[in-house]
Design a protein around this motif. Structure first.
Motif, PDB file in Angstrom:
ATOM      1  N   TYR A 180       0.723  -1.275   0.083  1.00 15.56           N
ATOM      2  CA  TYR A 180       0.004   0.112   0.026  1.00 15.56           C
ATOM      3  C   TYR A 180       0.688   1.352   0.148  1.00 15.56           C
ATOM      4  O   TYR A 180       0.177   2.522   0.243  1.00 15.56           O
ATOM      5  CB  TYR A 180      -1.021  -0.035   1.193  1.00 15.56           C
TER       6      TYR A 180
ATOM      7  N   ILE B  97      -3.224   3.349  -6.204  1.00 10.09           N
ATOM      8  CA  ILE B  97      -4.358   2.681  -5.491  1.00 10.09           C
ATOM      9  C   ILE B  97      -5.443   3.541  -5.733  1.00 10.09           C
ATOM     10  O   ILE B  97      -6.516   2.893  -5.959  1.00 10.09           O
ATOM     11  CB  ILE B  97      -3.886   2.497  -4.024  1.00 10.09           C
TER      12      ILE B  97
ATOM     13  N   GLN C  64      -4.195  -2.035  -8.985  1.00  9.77           N
ATOM     14  CA  GLN C  64      -4.985  -3.002  -8.973  1.00  9.77           C
ATOM     15  C   GLN C  64      -5.129  -3.737 -10.389  1.00  9.77           C
ATOM     16  O   GLN C  64      -4.909  -5.126 -10.417  1.00  9.77           O
ATOM     17  CB  GLN C  64      -6.574  -2.871  -8.554  1.00  9.77           C
TER      18      GLN C  64
ATOM     19  N   ALA D 153      -7.922  -0.536   1.392  1.00 14.01           N
ATOM     20  CA  ALA D 153      -6.647  -0.100   1.983  1.00 14.01           C
ATOM     21  C   ALA D 153      -6.598   0.380   3.318  1.00 14.01           C
ATOM     22  O   ALA D 153      -5.768   0.114   4.217  1.00 14.01           O
ATOM     23  CB  ALA D 153      -5.989   0.941   0.905  1.00 14.01           C
TER      24      ALA D 153
END
Length: 374
Positions: free
Chosen positions: A320, A326, A332, A345
């Motif tokens: 993360y 993200i 992803q 997250a």
């Protein structure tokens, strides 16, 4: 005497100041900020045109097939980059809109040939993005001369990595140094909660490291904007679709991209602080703490590199660090960890942080017994 969180935090700041850790972190942040600003100023169209001219000259003299292919790719890439720059900076708006229409036609043609549902969603997202630029009379961005928003994205990416180094410097010996210096013996004889000890160290580490990172990023943004001009924060950011979804992902304005990224960045720093404090609680030798911590983080990063492990990268807190990607879901898409979202997250980072702090508390309580017995 009852030790409050505030008094313990004040002691932590004094200890960090005496060890000159804050000064070291300031130097790291300043060097990184200067590099980001200077590299942004140095990127210009004339440099790319000069490189294109040299590459074309080398191409005419290329002897081997491999060398020729490599130079052809370089020439093609430079030509596209220069054309994008001209379109985004110098071309009349009418020409920009004509180019948008051509891009939409090409994407629709590509969409008709595609049988892959996910690829079709990505194409639809790209079409929507270009239509939004067209309807709102916005020019495309370019890679040659990044605007203030582009430089902010770069700064967030760079400082997301540097956050690991800064937090390692600040937090890695916060507990072990107490035992090495013997100051822990003073603390355990006072009416102070072991949880307060850990919590004060965690709060100071998280706050100081977050201030370094966020302040440096904002300074880079402001100085770049003052030098090159500020781009609109309402400029759209493409969000990649969710694998298996039937809906096109919405776009978000870049101000929202930055705010979400800052939130994730602070939570990631908090998780790093808790992790390093835990390692400092478990291991007495500061060198071993640093080496083992870096090794564990490197192993976690390897989940983003090796194809068979990418899908699991969202299960580890090390997955993360890439805040921007993200939020816009590029991480992803690249990793296949489609289950990751901003909300997921936040939950994962909070759970890891709580777990690391719990282990630290239990370990320092166990070491109380060791110190008392000694």
């Amino acid at each position: 005497m009852n030790y409050s969180i505030a008094s313990l935090m004040k002691n932590e700041i004094i200890k960090l100041y005496r060890k000159k850790k804050i000064l070291i972190c300031v130097i790291v942040a300043v060097i990184a900020s200067i590099w980001l600003i200077v590299s942004g100023i140095g990127n210009n169209i004339e440099n790319d045109r000069f490189q294109l001219k040299n590459a074309q000259g080398d191409l005419s003299k290329a002897a081997s097939v491999e060398e020729k292919k490599s130079l052809e790719d370089a020439v093609s890439g430079l030509k596209k980059s220069i054309a994008q720059y001209e379109l985004s900076v110098n071309a009349p708006m009418k020409e920009v809109k004509e180019n948008y229409n051509k891009q939409i036609m090409d994407l629709n043609s590509e969409k008709e040939k595609s049988s892959n549902h996910y690829k079709t969603l990505i194409i639809d997202s790209n079409i929507n993005f270009i239509k939004y630029l067209d309807e709102n009379n916005l020019r495309p961005t370019n890679e040659i001369q990044l605007d203030s928003n582009g430089r902010m994205k770069n700064a967030i990416g760079v400082f997301s990595i540097l956050a690991i180094i800064i937090t390692l410097i600040i937090a890695s010996d916060m507990v072990s140094s107490e035992f090495a210096s013997g100051t822990i013996k003073v603390l355990i004889t006072r009416p102070v909660s072991r949880f307060k000890i850990i919590l004060s160290k965690f709060i100071i580490s998280t706050v100081i490291c977050s201030l370094f990172v966020l302040t440096a990023e904002i300074i880079v943004y402001l100085l770049t904007g003052l030098i090159k001009g500020f781009a609109t924060l309402n400029y759209p950011e493409k969000v990649y679709p969710v694998l298996g979804d039937s809906n096109i992902s919405p776009m978000i304005p870049e101000w929202k991209l930055f705010i979400y990224s800052f939130i994730l960045q602070v939570l990631f720093i908090a998780c790093l602080s808790a992790f390093f404090i835990m390692m400092s609680s478990l291991i007495k030798n500061n060198l071993y703490i640093a080496v083992l911590s870096v090794f564990i983080i490197a192993v976690g990063f390897s989940f983003r590199i090796f194809e068979g492990l990418k899908f699991c990268s969202g299960l580890l807190f090390t997955g993360y660090f890439d805040c921007i990607n993200i939020v816009n879901r590029k991480m992803q898409m690249d990793s296949g960890a489609s289950y990751v979202s901003v909300g997921e997250a936040i939950i994962v980072l909070v759970l890891y942080t709580a777990a690391f702090l719990f282990v630290s508390k239990r370990k320092i309580e166990a070491r109380d017994v060791e110190v008392t017995a000694a």
